[in-house]
Design a protein around this motif. Structure first.
Motif, PDB file in Angstrom:
ATOM      1  N   LEU A 102      27.980  89.871  28.904  1.00  0.00           N
ATOM      2  CA  LEU A 102      28.554  90.424  30.132  1.00  0.00           C
ATOM      3  C   LEU A 102      29.789  89.636  30.548  1.00  0.00           C
ATOM      4  O   LEU A 102      30.797  90.217  30.973  1.00  0.00           O
ATOM      5  N   LEU A 103      29.725  88.325  30.433  1.00  0.00           N
ATOM      6  CA  LEU A 103      30.902  87.505  30.727  1.00  0.00           C
ATOM      7  C   LEU A 103      32.036  87.809  29.759  1.00  0.00           C
ATOM      8  O   LEU A 103      33.207  87.907  30.159  1.00  0.00           O
ATOM      9  N   LEU A 109      19.946 101.704  42.981  1.00  0.00           N
ATOM     10  CA  LEU A 109      20.782 100.808  43.779  1.00  0.00           C
ATOM     11  C   LEU A 109      22.008 100.352  43.000  1.00  0.00           C
ATOM     12  O   LEU A 109      23.129 100.332  43.529  1.00  0.00           O
ATOM     13  N   LEU A 110      21.809 100.014  41.723  1.00  0.00           N
ATOM     14  CA  LEU A 110      22.934  99.586  40.894  1.00  0.00           C
ATOM     15  C   LEU A 110      23.926 100.723  40.675  1.00  0.00           C
ATOM     16  O   LEU A 110      25.145 100.513  40.689  1.00  0.00           O
ATOM     17  N   SER A 111      23.421 101.913  40.451  1.00  0.00           N
ATOM     18  CA  SER A 111      24.296 103.065  40.237  1.00  0.00           C
ATOM     19  C   SER A 111      25.146 103.355  41.460  1.00  0.00           C
ATOM     20  O   SER A 111      26.322 103.704  41.355  1.00  0.00           O
ATOM     21  N   ILE A 112      24.559 103.207  42.645  1.00  0.00           N
ATOM     22  CA  ILE A 112      25.275 103.505  43.885  1.00  0.00           C
ATOM     23  C   ILE A 112      26.310 102.426  44.209  1.00  0.00           C
ATOM     24  O   ILE A 112      27.415 102.726  44.674  1.00  0.00           O
ATOM     25  N   THR A 113      25.964 101.171  43.959  1.00  0.00           N
ATOM     26  CA  THR A 113      26.828 100.071  44.386  1.00  0.00           C
ATOM     27  C   THR A 113      27.878  99.676  43.358  1.00  0.00           C
ATOM     28  O   THR A 113      28.823  98.949  43.703  1.00  0.00           O
ATOM     29  N   TRP A 114      27.756 100.132  42.099  1.00  0.00           N
ATOM     30  CA  TRP A 114      28.696  99.690  41.056  1.00  0.00           C
ATOM     31  C   TRP A 114      30.154 100.022  41.374  1.00  0.00           C
ATOM     32  O   TRP A 114      31.019  99.136  41.244  1.00  0.00           O
ATOM     33  N   PRO A 115      30.507 101.227  41.788  1.00  0.00           N
ATOM     34  CA  PRO A 115      31.931 101.505  42.071  1.00  0.00           C
ATOM     35  C   PRO A 115      32.523 100.594  43.141  1.00  0.00           C
ATOM     36  O   PRO A 115      33.619 100.051  42.961  1.00  0.00           O
ATOM     37  N   SER A 116      31.816 100.400  44.253  1.00  0.00           N
ATOM     38  CA  SER A 116      32.330  99.528  45.307  1.00  0.00           C
ATOM     39  C   SER A 116      32.349  98.072  44.858  1.00  0.00           C
ATOM     40  O   SER A 116      33.261  97.308  45.217  1.00  0.00           O
ATOM     41  N   LEU A 117      31.361  97.661  44.077  1.00  0.00           N
ATOM     42  CA  LEU A 117      31.341  96.291  43.559  1.00  0.00           C
ATOM     43  C   LEU A 117      32.525  96.044  42.634  1.00  0.00           C
ATOM     44  O   LEU A 117      33.165  94.985  42.680  1.00  0.00           O
ATOM     45  N   GLN A 118      32.836  97.030  41.803  1.00  0.00           N
ATOM     46  CA  GLN A 118      33.951  96.892  40.882  1.00  0.00           C
ATOM     47  C   GLN A 118      35.286  96.837  41.625  1.00  0.00           C
ATOM     48  O   GLN A 118      36.191  96.093  41.239  1.00  0.00           O
ATOM     49  N   ARG A 119      35.410  97.624  42.698  1.00  0.00           N
ATOM     50  CA  ARG A 119      36.651  97.587  43.478  1.00  0.00           C
ATOM     51  C   ARG A 119      36.799  96.267  44.215  1.00  0.00           C
ATOM     52  O   ARG A 119      37.902  95.719  44.310  1.00  0.00           O
ATOM     53  N   ALA A 120      35.697  95.741  44.733  1.00  0.00           N
ATOM     54  CA  ALA A 120      35.764  94.504  45.515  1.00  0.00           C
ATOM     55  C   ALA A 120      35.930  93.270  44.635  1.00  0.00           C
ATOM     56  O   ALA A 120      36.719  92.373  44.957  1.00  0.00           O
ATOM     57  N   PHE A 121      35.188  93.196  43.552  1.00  0.00           N
ATOM     58  CA  PHE A 121      35.178  92.011  42.701  1.00  0.00           C
ATOM     59  C   PHE A 121      36.094  92.132  41.482  1.00  0.00           C
ATOM     60  O   PHE A 121      36.290  91.132  40.790  1.00  0.00           O
ATOM     61  N   LYS A 122      36.620  93.345  41.231  1.00  0.00           N
ATOM     62  CA  LYS A 122      37.333  93.627  39.990  1.00  0.00           C
ATOM     63  C   LYS A 122      36.331  93.593  38.828  1.00  0.00           C
ATOM     64  O   LYS A 122      35.220  93.052  38.954  1.00  0.00           O
ATOM     65  N   GLN A 148      36.133  91.823  36.210  1.00  0.00           N
ATOM     66  CA  GLN A 148      35.745  90.474  35.813  1.00  0.00           C
ATOM     67  C   GLN A 148      34.644  89.918  36.716  1.00  0.00           C
ATOM     68  O   GLN A 148      33.651  89.345  36.254  1.00  0.00           O
ATOM     69  N   GLY A 149      34.821  90.083  38.030  1.00  0.00           N
ATOM     70  CA  GLY A 149      33.829  89.571  38.960  1.00  0.00           C
ATOM     71  C   GLY A 149      32.536  90.364  38.940  1.00  0.00           C
ATOM     72  O   GLY A 149      31.442  89.797  39.094  1.00  0.00           O
ATOM     73  N   ALA A 150      32.643  91.693  38.753  1.00  0.00           N
ATOM     74  CA  ALA A 150      31.448  92.535  38.746  1.00  0.00           C
ATOM     75  C   ALA A 150      30.554  92.209  37.551  1.00  0.00           C
ATOM     76  O   ALA A 150      29.325  92.057  37.696  1.00  0.00           O
ATOM     77  N   PHE A 151      31.165  92.069  36.376  1.00  0.00           N
ATOM     78  CA  PHE A 151      30.364  91.701  35.206  1.00  0.00           C
ATOM     79  C   PHE A 151      29.842  90.269  35.331  1.00  0.00           C
ATOM     80  O   PHE A 151      28.727  89.965  34.895  1.00  0.00           O
ATOM     81  N   GLY A 152      30.645  89.389  35.916  1.00  0.00           N
ATOM     82  CA  GLY A 152      30.188  88.019  36.140  1.00  0.00           C
ATOM     83  C   GLY A 152      29.015  87.964  37.105  1.00  0.00           C
ATOM     84  O   GLY A 152      28.109  87.138  36.955  1.00  0.00           O
ATOM     85  N   TRP A 153      29.009  88.851  38.117  1.00  0.00           N
ATOM     86  CA  TRP A 153      27.912  88.927  39.082  1.00  0.00           C
ATOM     87  C   TRP A 153      26.590  89.239  38.382  1.00  0.00           C
ATOM     88  O   TRP A 153      25.576  88.577  38.608  1.00  0.00           O
ATOM     89  N   TYR A 154      26.618  90.237  37.490  1.00  0.00           N
ATOM     90  CA  TYR A 154      25.389  90.598  36.784  1.00  0.00           C
ATOM     91  C   TYR A 154      25.026  89.560  35.727  1.00  0.00           C
ATOM     92  O   TYR A 154      23.845  89.369  35.424  1.00  0.00           O
ATOM     93  N   ALA A 155      26.027  88.876  35.164  1.00  0.00           N
ATOM     94  CA  ALA A 155      25.729  87.788  34.236  1.00  0.00           C
ATOM     95  C   ALA A 155      24.965  86.682  34.944  1.00  0.00           C
ATOM     96  O   ALA A 155      24.013  86.106  34.397  1.00  0.00           O
ATOM     97  N   ALA A 156      25.358  86.388  36.180  1.00  0.00           N
ATOM     98  CA  ALA A 156      24.652  85.362  36.959  1.00  0.00           C
ATOM     99  C   ALA A 156      23.210  85.762  37.219  1.00  0.00           C
ATOM    100  O   ALA A 156      22.290  84.933  37.157  1.00  0.00           O
TER     101      ALA A 156
END
Length: 260
Positions: A90-91, A159-172, A174-182
Motif C-alpha cells: 500500500l505504501l 464505511l470504506l466505500s463511502i469515505t474513500w473519495p473524501s479521504l483521497q481528496r483530503a489526504f491525496k 499518497q496519504g490515503a494509501f499510507g493511512w490504510y498501510a498504518a
C-alpha cells in the motif's frame, strides 16, 4: 459434543449474551479498491476497467492456496506474514503517485503495487476472518456471533466505500494509501498480541484456547518476536513455546513446556 453443549449451557446461566459477544469479538477491516484508482494513475477508462478485472482475477487465483495453507500454516501465521506485506505494498502504491504522470513508470508501479497487495491479501486477510469467526464463538452462541462478525465486516466495507473519495481528496492518494498501510500495521500488532491460533484444534481444545487470559496471550505474543529472530534470522536450533496442551500430549510429553 453433547457434553460440551451441556457444560456451556451451565456456563451461560446468569450471563449476558451481549457481554459474552464482546468478550470474543475482534475487528476486521477489509479495503476494496475500484477502477477509479487506475484512472487517477493515468489509465484510460477502458484500460482502468481491464486493470480492475486483472485485480479480481488475482484475488480469485491467490485465494485458492488458502484452502490448503489455512489448515496447515495456520490462521494466525497467515495474518502475521501478510499484514506487513499488505502495508508495504500500500505504501509502494501511494508513493508511486509521486512519479511524474507523463511517464509510463507511474502507471506500471501503481498497477504493480495494487496487484501485489491483492496477491498477499487473498490468502490471508481475505479468507481468515470468516474462518476464524466461525471458531471463536462457543457453540451455544455461534449463530449469533457469526451474524455479528459478518455484519461488522460488511459495515466497515460500506464505511470504506463511502469515505474513500473524501479521504483521497483530503489526504491525496499518497496519504490515503499510507493511512490504510498504518491500519495494517495496527492489525499486525493486534493479531500478535491478542489472536490465539485455532488451527487443527478440537472443540475441547478451542475452549481451552479462549479461556486463557488476554494478558497471557499478549505476553506470549511478545515472546514470539525474539524466538523468530533467533530461529529464522540467527538460525539457532530452538523449539517454539507451546501455550496449550493438546489431546495428543500429556504433561509428561510436554516436559518443560508451559501449560496454561
Amino acid at each position: 459434543m453433547a457434553e460440551l453443549l451441556r457444560a456451556e449451557e451451565n456456563m451461560k446461566i446468569g450471563q449476558s449474551k451481549i457481554k459474552e459477544l464482546w468478550t470474543f469479538c475482534g475487528v476486521n477491516v477489509i479495503a476494496y479498491y475500484s477502477s477509479s484508482i487506475f484512472s487517477n494513475s493515468g489509465f484510460s477508462d477502458q484500460s482502468a476497467l481491464a486493470a480492475s478485472l486483472g485485480f479480481g482475477v488475482i484475488n480469485f487465483l491467490f485465494a485458492i492456496p488458502a484452502m490448503y495453507t489455512i489448515d496447515t500454516f495456520g490462521r494466525r501465521n497467515l495474518l502475521l506474514i501478510t499484514f506487513p506485506l499488505m502495508a508495504l505494498f500500500l505504501l509502494f502504491t501511494g508513493f508511486s503517485f509521486w512519479i511524474p504522470p507523463t511517464t509510463d513508470a507511474r502507471v506500471s508501479c501503481i498497477a504493480l503495487g495494487i496487484y501485489l497487495f491483492g496477491v498477499v491479501y487473498s490468502p490471508g486477510e481475505g479468507p481468515v476472518p470468516f474462518t476464524y469467526s466461525a471458531e471463536a464463538y462457543p457453540l451455544y452462541m455461534r449463530t449469533l456471533g457469526m451474524s455479528l462478525a459478518t455484519a461488522t465486516t460488511w459495515f466497515f466495507n460500506a464505511l470504506l466505500s463511502i469515505t474513500w473519495p473524501s479521504l483521497q481528496r483530503a489526504f491525496k492518494p499518497q496519504g490515503a494509501f499510507g493511512w490504510y498501510a498504518a491500519w495494517n500495521i495496527i492489525g499486525w500488532i493486534l493479531v500478535l498480541l491478542f489472536m490465539p491460533e485455532t488451527k487443527g484444534k478440537t472443540l475441547e481444545e478451542l475452549d481451552q484456547v479462549f479461556s486463557v487470559p488476554t494478558s497471557v496471550h499478549a505476553a506470549y505474543g511478545l515472546r514470539q518476536i525474539p524466538y523468530f529472530l533467533k530461529k529464522y534470522i540467527f538460525r539457532q536450533d530452538i523449539q517454539p513455546e507451546q501455550l496449550y496442551e493438546t489431546e495428543e500430549q500429556t504433561p509428561h510429553d510436554l516436559g518443560e513446556t508451559k501449560i496454561v
